[in-house]
Design a protein around this motif. Structure first.
Motif, mmCIF file in Angstrom:
data_model
loop_
_atom_site.group_PDB
_atom_site.id
_atom_site.type_symbol
_atom_site.label_atom_id
_atom_site.label_comp_id
_atom_site.label_asym_id
_atom_site.label_seq_id
_atom_site.Cartn_x
_atom_site.Cartn_y
_atom_site.Cartn_z
ATOM 1 N N LYS A 12 0.897 -1.573 0.272
ATOM 2 C CA LYS A 12 0.135 -0.064 0.157
ATOM 3 C C LYS A 12 0.770 0.574 -0.192
ATOM 4 O O LYS A 12 1.993 1.870 0.812
ATOM 5 C CB LYS A 12 -1.010 -0.457 0.969
ATOM 6 N N MET A 13 0.172 1.846 -0.519
ATOM 7 C CA MET A 13 1.234 3.406 -0.811
ATOM 8 C C MET A 13 0.713 4.401 0.679
ATOM 9 O O MET A 13 -0.020 4.539 0.943
ATOM 10 C CB MET A 13 1.081 4.165 -1.933
ATOM 11 N N GLN A 14 2.004 4.946 1.181
ATOM 12 C CA GLN A 14 1.544 5.625 2.506
ATOM 13 C C GLN A 14 2.199 6.796 2.072
ATOM 14 O O GLN A 14 2.653 7.692 1.423
ATOM 15 C CB GLN A 14 3.183 5.217 2.857
ATOM 16 N N LEU A 15 0.903 7.926 2.705
ATOM 17 C CA LEU A 15 0.467 8.975 2.133
ATOM 18 C C LEU A 15 0.778 10.135 3.366
ATOM 19 O O LEU A 15 1.247 11.126 3.322
ATOM 20 C CB LEU A 15 -0.737 8.999 1.639
ATOM 21 N N GLN A 16 1.377 9.143 4.447
ATOM 22 C CA GLN A 16 2.083 9.609 5.541
ATOM 23 C C GLN A 16 2.600 10.717 5.078
ATOM 24 O O GLN A 16 3.604 10.535 5.057
ATOM 25 C CB GLN A 16 1.436 8.930 7.061
ATOM 26 N N GLY A 17 3.474 12.175 5.331
ATOM 27 C CA GLY A 17 4.342 12.946 4.908
ATOM 28 C C GLY A 17 4.958 13.322 4.081
ATOM 29 O O GLY A 17 5.788 13.979 3.542
ATOM 30 N N ALA A 36 -9.367 14.587 1.839
ATOM 31 C CA ALA A 36 -9.048 13.336 2.536
ATOM 32 C C ALA A 36 -7.545 13.034 2.451
ATOM 33 O O ALA A 36 -7.468 11.984 3.358
ATOM 34 C CB ALA A 36 -9.692 11.658 0.927
ATOM 35 N N LEU A 37 -6.697 13.835 1.596
ATOM 36 C CA LEU A 37 -5.005 13.737 1.582
ATOM 37 C C LEU A 37 -4.651 14.550 2.627
ATOM 38 O O LEU A 37 -4.330 13.421 3.909
ATOM 39 C CB LEU A 37 -4.306 13.636 0.431
ATOM 40 N N ALA A 38 -5.210 15.031 3.506
ATOM 41 C CA ALA A 38 -4.931 15.677 4.587
ATOM 42 C C ALA A 38 -5.572 14.910 5.841
ATOM 43 O O ALA A 38 -4.324 14.945 6.675
ATOM 44 C CB ALA A 38 -5.141 17.146 5.043
ATOM 45 N N GLN A 39 -6.703 14.130 5.933
ATOM 46 C CA GLN A 39 -6.569 13.235 6.765
ATOM 47 C C GLN A 39 -5.790 12.084 7.179
ATOM 48 O O GLN A 39 -5.573 11.646 8.093
ATOM 49 C CB GLN A 39 -7.982 12.969 6.863
ATOM 50 N N ARG A 40 -4.910 11.999 5.410
ATOM 51 C CA ARG A 40 -3.423 10.988 5.794
ATOM 52 C C ARG A 40 -2.814 11.337 5.867
ATOM 53 O O ARG A 40 -1.825 10.591 6.023
ATOM 54 C CB ARG A 40 -4.154 10.271 4.972
ATOM 55 N N GLY A 41 -2.334 12.663 6.081
ATOM 56 C CA GLY A 41 -1.321 13.359 7.110
ATOM 57 C C GLY A 41 -0.243 13.375 5.931
ATOM 58 O O GLY A 41 0.767 13.314 5.974
ATOM 59 N N ASN A 64 -6.423 21.739 8.772
ATOM 60 C CA ASN A 64 -4.667 22.006 10.166
ATOM 61 C C ASN A 64 -4.084 20.931 10.968
ATOM 62 O O ASN A 64 -2.809 22.062 11.333
ATOM 63 C CB ASN A 64 -6.149 22.790 11.619
ATOM 64 N N SER A 65 -4.015 20.179 10.306
ATOM 65 C CA SER A 65 -2.532 19.232 10.860
ATOM 66 C C SER A 65 -1.175 19.032 9.954
ATOM 67 O O SER A 65 -0.689 18.147 10.374
ATOM 68 C CB SER A 65 -2.724 17.994 11.275
ATOM 69 N N VAL A 66 -1.681 20.025 8.676
ATOM 70 C CA VAL A 66 -0.772 19.277 7.781
ATOM 71 C C VAL A 66 -0.142 20.617 6.745
ATOM 72 O O VAL A 66 -1.107 21.624 7.424
ATOM 73 C CB VAL A 66 -1.003 18.588 6.187
#
Length: 281
Positions: A12-17, A36-41, A64-66
């Motif tokens: 699976k492609m990891q989107l975090q960071g 949706a991307l922001a929710q995955r970091g 807000n978190s990215v």
């Protein structure tokens, strides 16, 4: 619904960071994909012609978190697109994901649509995708795991009357994406083409309309189009982003896209006759 023919890149492609560039992010599917991307970091470089829309997207709590950068961009502007990667790099240290979502619609048959309007659709829907891909591919090659996501349409699977320009542009996106995927098969850059069905966005309301279409006919077409746009953008975006994570070669968004895909495969020439006959029942 998602139809996925995964590429051979494994897990699976990891989107975090990761850092994603999303065009058409000021509304609709683009805005929802950003959420949706922001929710995955995933950090975001968001582009749109509409500054106000971009600001509304950036104000969403999910972002807000990215890290988010906002960029006013017309993907039909050759010079602006060519300069855009360096602008993004001034805000982010890497690019891992390119989501070519910006698009416009045009109502009218081929004989009703002017050459200028036909070229306008192609410049944004197709040439914008090609230019953005050309501009960002060198940076994507630097990533250890990158992906290009091109948003086509249900009308990149089937070709209804009255949509010659729009359908041509979306079929072009489909063909370009498929060929590019084969060309990049031995690289670290994957390619996903997305075919959304009826998503509840403003694209139909904002479509450019040929002056040769009678007003009453146009109102009827708009009403019929709006009835078909049922899936909320956040649901569509979740399907798209899950397809990215799965490294899907193709993502069909909505049961209408899935059904029409199979119908076109089974009856590649006669499918529209079957649909028109059914509509009269």
């Amino acid at each position: 619904m998602t139809q996925s023919n995964q590429d051979n890149r494994g897990a699976k492609m990891q989107l975090q960071g990761k850092v994603a560039v999303v065009t058409g992010a000021g509304s609709g599917i683009g805005r929802a994909v950003a959420q949706a991307l922001a929710q995955r970091g995933c950090h975001l470089a968001l582009a749109d012609r509409n500054q106000e829309g971009l600001a509304e997207t950036a104000a969403l709590p999910e972002l807000n978190s990215v890290k988010v950068s906002l960029h006013t961009l017309d993907v039909a502007d050759r010079d602006a697109v060519a300069a855009f990667p360096q602008t993004v790099l001034a805000h982010h240290d890497r690019i891992d994901l390119l989501v070519n979502n910006a698009g416009v619609a045009l109502a009218g048959s081929f004989e009703q649509v002017s050459e200028t309007d036909f070229d306008w659709v192609m410049a944004i829907n197709f040439h914008g995708v090609v230019r953005m891909t050309r501009a960002f591919l060198p940076l994507l090659h630097r990533s250890d795991d990158a992906r290009i996501v091109n948003i086509s349409s249900l009308f990149g699977l089937i070709s209804p009357p009255g949509q010659s320009a729009y359908s041509a542009s979306k079929f072009a996106v489909r063909g370009f994406s498929n060929a590019l995927r084969h060309e990049l098969a031995d690289s670290r850059v994957g390619v996903t083409v997305v075919h959304p069905g009826g998503i509840a966005t403003s694209i139909a309301r904002n479509a450019r309309v040929s002056a040769d279409i009678p007003q009453a006919q146009m109102q009827e077409r708009l009403a019929n189009s709006q009835k078909m746009l049922r899936m909320p953008p956040p649901k569509a975006a979740d399907i798209i982003v899950r397809g990215i994570e799965k490294r899907s070669a193709r993502v069909l968004v909505g049961s209408d896209a899935v059904v029409m895909s199979w119908l076109e495969r089974l009856f590649p020439v006669r499918y529209w006759n079957l649909l028109a006959r059914r509509a009269k029942l």
